[in-house]
Design a protein around this motif. Sequence first.
Motif, PDB file in Angstrom:
ATOM      1  N   ARG A 275     -23.803 -17.449 -38.598  1.00  0.00           N
ATOM      2  CA  ARG A 275     -24.122 -17.446 -40.029  1.00  0.00           C
ATOM      3  C   ARG A 275     -25.068 -18.567 -40.445  1.00  0.00           C
ATOM      4  O   ARG A 275     -25.621 -18.540 -41.548  1.00  0.00           O
ATOM      5  CB  ARG A 275     -22.834 -17.565 -40.862  1.00  0.00           C
ATOM      6  N   ARG A 278     -28.721 -17.884 -41.740  1.00  0.00           N
ATOM      7  CA  ARG A 278     -28.676 -17.292 -43.079  1.00  0.00           C
ATOM      8  C   ARG A 278     -28.353 -18.359 -44.130  1.00  0.00           C
ATOM      9  O   ARG A 278     -28.933 -18.356 -45.228  1.00  0.00           O
ATOM     10  CB  ARG A 278     -27.635 -16.171 -43.111  1.00  0.00           C
ATOM     11  N   TYR A 279     -27.449 -19.281 -43.789  1.00  0.00           N
ATOM     12  CA  TYR A 279     -27.101 -20.347 -44.727  1.00  0.00           C
ATOM     13  C   TYR A 279     -28.297 -21.267 -44.981  1.00  0.00           C
ATOM     14  O   TYR A 279     -28.531 -21.688 -46.130  1.00  0.00           O
ATOM     15  CB  TYR A 279     -25.932 -21.153 -44.175  1.00  0.00           C
ATOM     16  N   VAL A 281     -31.425 -20.446 -44.925  1.00  0.00           N
ATOM     17  CA  VAL A 281     -32.351 -19.732 -45.802  1.00  0.00           C
ATOM     18  C   VAL A 281     -31.816 -19.702 -47.232  1.00  0.00           C
ATOM     19  O   VAL A 281     -32.583 -19.818 -48.198  1.00  0.00           O
ATOM     20  CB  VAL A 281     -32.606 -18.310 -45.256  1.00  0.00           C
ATOM     21  N   GLN A 282     -30.515 -19.562 -47.394  1.00  0.00           N
ATOM     22  CA  GLN A 282     -29.927 -19.610 -48.734  1.00  0.00           C
ATOM     23  C   GLN A 282     -30.169 -20.969 -49.380  1.00  0.00           C
ATOM     24  O   GLN A 282     -30.518 -21.048 -50.563  1.00  0.00           O
ATOM     25  CB  GLN A 282     -28.431 -19.315 -48.653  1.00  0.00           C
ATOM     26  N   GLU A 321     -34.520 -16.429 -36.323  1.00  0.00           N
ATOM     27  CA  GLU A 321     -33.834 -15.731 -37.409  1.00  0.00           C
ATOM     28  C   GLU A 321     -34.159 -16.357 -38.761  1.00  0.00           C
ATOM     29  O   GLU A 321     -34.289 -15.646 -39.773  1.00  0.00           O
ATOM     30  CB  GLU A 321     -32.321 -15.727 -37.189  1.00  0.00           C
ATOM     31  N   ARG A 325     -35.725 -14.120 -41.823  1.00  0.00           N
ATOM     32  CA  ARG A 325     -35.076 -14.015 -43.135  1.00  0.00           C
ATOM     33  C   ARG A 325     -35.977 -14.540 -44.250  1.00  0.00           C
ATOM     34  O   ARG A 325     -35.964 -14.013 -45.372  1.00  0.00           O
ATOM     35  CB  ARG A 325     -33.743 -14.748 -43.115  1.00  0.00           C
TER      36      ARG A 325
END
Length: 402
Positions: A275, A278-279, A281-282, A321, A325
């Motif tokens: 994860r 993704r974190y 990028v958030q 990744e 993203r």
Amino acid sequence: MPADLAVIGLGPLGLPLAQAAVAAGIPTVGYKTGPEPGSLSPAELRRMLSGGFRHAVGPSELGRVRTAVICAPAPRGADGGPDLSQVEAAARTLAARLRPHTTVILETPVHPGTTEEFLRPLLEEGSRLRAGRDFHLAYSPSRVDPGNRDFTPGSTPKVIGGLTPACTESAAAFYGRLTDKVVRARGPREAEAVQLLETNYRHVNIALVNEMAVLCHDLGIDLWDVIRCAETKPFGFQAFRPGPGVGGHAVPQDLTGRAGRGLRMVELAQQVNNRMPRYVVQRAATLLNEHGKSARGARVLLLGVTYKPDLADQQATPAQEVAIRLMELGAAISYHDPHIPSWSILDRPVPRADSLYEAAAAADLTILLQNHRTYDLQGLSVKAQLLLDTRGATPTGAAHRL
């Protein structure tokens, strides 16, 4: 001069072994099992060649050595476990030329039981020889830490687990020429489980600090200060640090479907670590939003796209990744990495920043994904409009940290 050792697989596991063997004065032949990412500098190659190393001109040379070590890669397969197709190909090639009294050692990270249940039948069927009687068979966990100059093959203990006591002693005699300490396991399954424990230990502990990073950010706590203080404890604690994900060649193994039950802790660790891109990028999108910018159309500069600092190795790098993203959000990405002259994502070349400071000043957001020692982070923090540090490497207050 006939070779004494054959290293089968010249990737990130086999190449360091071949280098160590040559440095110890062992005539060594290397046999490639396929496209492998291991690489040598021209100076390193010259030293190896002058020390007695050569590439095998054909598989027939595998039948002229006393020791053969299989280091073929076993990447994660579709079922989540190691894909043993290259190990199988290496075993079949070796088996057709295997001579009596040869010592065969597997170093590829595999599930416990692989040496006996998978490798042994291949070797015996192809050679018509019997392991433990006609030739020696053992497993030794690979302990390679690319770029780590503090622990050389000579100073790193090697664990050996042989099919029989004689197999163990034969393999131990070989590794005793390379290292100061040989540790004998009860058998190959125990030695394979050592690899399992060592690999999963890393992934589980990285997952713990990655979860702590998310929690501490939500609570307004400086995680990096927490780690700095915690690592002063002289017992019962080893410091791990969070990051944008976990790369490298040793994949975590939870044994689901093999031992009747999985390793729940490892399964959870994989979920946490997977994860993290993704974190990141958030966090990047939130930072841009807080400064009045949208991720769509934002210019984002990624610093360091390898999985480890100061190396060109991109195996399972989380940078890929993160880039995908960001592109899905509509960001225009570029990158800088002193070790990677060109980089592509989804078969599309990513623009490389030639002037680091100018690129950081022009980007709406700069994300440090890997902290190469050549980066002047103090200078970058001054030049960058926004800097997100996923490695906690910038001076306190100089950037937004993970």
